[in-house]
Write an enzyme that holds these catalytic residues in place. Structure first.
Site, PDB file in Angstrom:
ATOM      1  N   GLU A  83     -25.594 -35.283  60.990  1.00 45.87           N
ATOM      2  CA  GLU A  83     -25.402 -34.431  62.638  1.00 45.87           C
ATOM      3  C   GLU A  83     -25.245 -32.632  62.209  1.00 45.87           C
ATOM      4  O   GLU A  83     -25.850 -32.171  62.748  1.00 45.87           O
ATOM      5  CB  GLU A  83     -24.061 -34.589  63.161  1.00 45.87           C
ATOM      6  CG  GLU A  83     -24.189 -36.193  63.581  1.00 45.87           C
ATOM      7  CD  GLU A  83     -25.192 -36.557  65.257  1.00 45.87           C
ATOM      8  OE1 GLU A  83     -26.147 -35.285  65.409  1.00 45.87           O
ATOM      9  OE2 GLU A  83     -25.069 -37.936  65.328  1.00 45.87           O
ATOM     10  N   SER A 343      28.502 -71.063  77.739  1.00 48.30           N
ATOM     11  CA  SER A 343      28.910 -70.830  76.148  1.00 48.30           C
ATOM     12  C   SER A 343      29.326 -70.049  75.068  1.00 48.30           C
ATOM     13  O   SER A 343      30.546 -69.470  75.087  1.00 48.30           O
ATOM     14  CB  SER A 343      29.555 -72.568  75.819  1.00 48.30           C
ATOM     15  OG  SER A 343      29.497 -73.409  76.485  1.00 48.30           O
TER      16      SER A 343
END
Length: 679
Positions: A83, A343
């Site tokens: 680029e 429990s």
């Protein structure tokens, strides 16, 4: 004369050039830059920095923060080569590249290469501008020149890494790498790096998930350029050409969604949330959660919490078997929902009783029908074992002995200990009663794990934490080290459930009234895990017992831990390790303080049980009695409703709904009662 004119002309030209340069500088300095503070996706990471979950920005785009150090250097090299090879040399506008682009266009009759620099591309992306119009191009050049004066080259490059378009709602190289490859961009193959370089030039037409052929062709051109400029060896490029282009987008990480949402809601301004969870373990337990409910109906739900009880850090939190709006109500976080613990509170009762000198693991306690005022608890299996050791009473999870101990302690002391341990709870009617010991209180899974972490830590309660940041709270002693060890020793004596991995754990199961909640919580020498199973809407799950449903999942969860240690350290020096006969006389047998033994074969109202909420049928209220001698007389709020009934089940007519007291009297005048709410 000619020489003087030449010198004068040169001087005038220099002056005009300088003036033009100054005006140009002023023009650039006056450029208004777009905001450089960009919204990025909120990220939730685990204890090692791995991405756990990410959120889109306000406009629905994925834009994840990425710095140069977060990206594969080979990708950066390919990007600059393809680029903007003079990126670190020009001042934002590369006149040489522009001249080359114009010459190539004139020679070929079409655009062959662009003259935009990466800085100009960043300028366009910041303003979401156009590329082909002259006015837009000039604006990009002006902004690019200004950016070069305000930022470093690396800062400009980092902006490109954040803003580059990759098709659809993907912005930035990190979002693209996660979506197309399912991984962070720090380690990319040459083919992956080349594809990420190619896509932004034409992000929609080169989307791999929609146009794999065009994406592949563009990638191959980048690979060829990389070979030309010696970034890749020809052999590497050849291998990269054979690598397939991903044809579908991968989902972004979305693990621990309930906990991630909690973190975001707690601090909505933060862009990053660092959690204590271990992503690898979290994934394993999320998979286990799905397996645990598969084939068991479309409403059964599960939640799990794993913590390191030494530090109090939560290592995994699974709020449901799936974060979705389905019959299981997967969006509800069941780790924080108030549910009856069944429990699973019993170990705390026994630990407090050991501390108070009421009992010892070898103390004998009665397991016979017993009443406490109007409260007549029964064992889950409706069986009674007579005189039994406290150790066995806890291991068998008997109700009568634990209620007798709670009565001696006082239910307020149990609730006080829960509060001291950092547990939030909700009491039906806000009145503490003996039923608390059997699950008559609302608690959360996370708080129950915190309670068991205190037992594993020698009785010291430490708040569980799920954020890496912040100070850690100091622990508070809940029960003595001796009592905690005694409880752990009892729980570690339980055998694993059938077919479960043979991990040695100190664990306890629980089942709430009506089979609405199934629990299993346990710990080893390093970790504590809690498992809850049930329905998110609180409706019963017929036949669901904690020991049969949740316990196997608990043991499977422990088998997924990397580190497993024996749950019991050596006994503290003060521990009394003797048989019942060697105990001090007051500890050899426990006698209830306020409980009264019920005569053998006395009647008991087994339906509806005391405290229940029942629906009034069209034919009346169904009642059932066990024990006692027929015939039976039934009374509702003191008024006879059925007399001389030889059946143990009958229907009683009621005048309406609301709270009623049902009393049954047998042939010998013995009675039992149950107060219920009829609707």
């Amino acid at each position: 004369m000619m020489r003087a004119r030449w010198i004068f002309g040169l001087a005038a030209g220099l002056i005009l050039a300088a003036a033009g340069r100054d005006r140009f500088d002023d023009w650039i300095d006056a450029t208004a830059l777009p905001s450089l503070v960009l919204e990025t996706s909120v990220e939730v990471t685990d204890r090692n920095g791995a991405l756990v979950r990410a959120y889109t920005v306000a406009d629905g785009r994925w834009r994840l923060q990425a710095d140069l150090a977060d990206v594969d250097p080979r990708y950066i090299a390919m990007l600059l080569t393809y680029e903007d090879r003079r990126f670190y040399d020009h001042g934002g506008v590369d006149l040489q590249a522009m001249a080359r682009a114009v010459a190539q266009a004139l020679w070929n009759g079409r655009v062959v290469s662009g003259g935009s620099t990466l800085t100009m591309q960043v300028a366009r992306l910041l303003e979401d501008g156009t590329t082909g119009q002259m006015g837009g191009k000039l604006r990009q050049m002006r902004v690019a020149l200004k950016l070069e004066r305000e930022l470093t080259k690396d800062q400009i490059l980092s902006l490109y890494l954040l803003l580059a378009p990759f098709g659809g709602n993907l912005e930035g190289v990190r979002a693209a790498s996660l979506s197309y490859f399912g991984k962070e961009p720090l380690r990319l193959t040459p083919a992956e790096a080349a594809l990420l370089v190619a896509i932004p030039q034409s992000p929609e037409s080169r989307r791999p998930d929609r146009a794999a052929d065009r994406a592949e062709a563009a990638r191959d051109r980048v690979l060829a350029r990389a070979v030309t400029f010696d970034l890749l060896e020809p052999e590497e490029a050849t291998a990269a050409l054979r690598e397939p282009v991903p044809g579908v987008r991968k989902p972004f990480p979305a693990h621990a969604p309930h906990l991630a949402d909690r973190a975001r809601a707690e601090d909505p301004a933060a862009r990053e949330h660092h959690l204590t969870i271990d992503l690898s373990l979290q994934k394993k337990l999320e998979e286990l959660a799905v397996q645990a409910v598969t084939g068991k109906g479309n409403q059964l739900q599960i939640a799990m919490v794993v913590a390191d009880h030494r530090s109090g850090e939560i290592l995994a939190s699974v709020g449901s078997a799936g974060f979705k709006a389905d019959a299981r109500q997967g969006f509800v976080d069941m780790t924080t929902a108030l549910r009856s613990p069944g429990s699973t509170l019993k170990p705390l009762v026994y630990g407090l009783a050991f501390d108070q000198g009421l009992a010892h693991p070898e103390t004998l306690v009665d397991d016979r029908p017993m009443t406490f005022g109007t409260y007549a608890p029964q064992n889950f299996d409706r069986q009674y074992r007579g005189e039994i050791r406290v150790r066995e009473a806890l291991q068998l999870s008997l109700n009568i002995p634990v209620v007798a101990l709670t009565d001696a302690l006082g239910p307020a002391k149990l609730l006080s200990a829960m509060g001291k341990g950092g547990m939030r709870y909700a009491l039906p009617g806000d009145q503490p009663g003996l039923a608390v010991a059997l699950g008559g209180v609302g608690v959360t899974l996370q708080d129950m794990v915190q309670l068991y972490a205190a037992l594993a830590r020698g009785g010291v309660a430490l708040p569980l934490t799920w954020r890496m940041e912040g100070d850690r709270a100091e622990g508070q002693r809940l029960i003595s080290a001796v009592a905690a060890w005694q409880v752990g020793d009892i729980l570690a004596g339980l055998a694993p459930p059938p077919g479960a991995p043979q991990n040695r754990l100190a664990y306890k199961t629980g089942t709430s009234y009506g089979h609405r909640d199934a629990w299993a919580i346990g710990y080893d020498g390093a970790h504590v895990i809690g498992v809850w199973m049930g329905r998110a809407d609180g409706t019963p799950v017929p036949g669901a017992f904690g020991a049969e449903v949740a316990a196997p999942v608990l043991f499977q969860a422990f088998s997924r831990l990397k580190l497993r240690l024996d749950p019991q350290p050596p006994a503290p020096a003060a521990t009394l390790l003797v048989s019942n006969a060697q105990l001090p006389q007051p500890l050899q047998r426990f006698r209830p303080r306020n409980g009264a033994f019920v005569a053998e074969n006395a009647p008991a109202v087994v339906f509806p049980p005391d405290g229940a909420e029942v629906e009034l049928l069209a034919r009346g209220l169904k009642v059932k009695v066990e024990g006692g001698k027929a015939p039976f007389t039934w009374m509702v709020d003191g008024t006879p409703a059925a007399t001389a009934s030889s059946d143990r089940e009958t229907l009683l007519s009621l005048n309406g709904t609301g709270f009623v007291t049902v009393v049954v009297i047998d042939a010998e005048g013995r009675s039992a009662r149950s107060r219920v709410r009829v609707w």
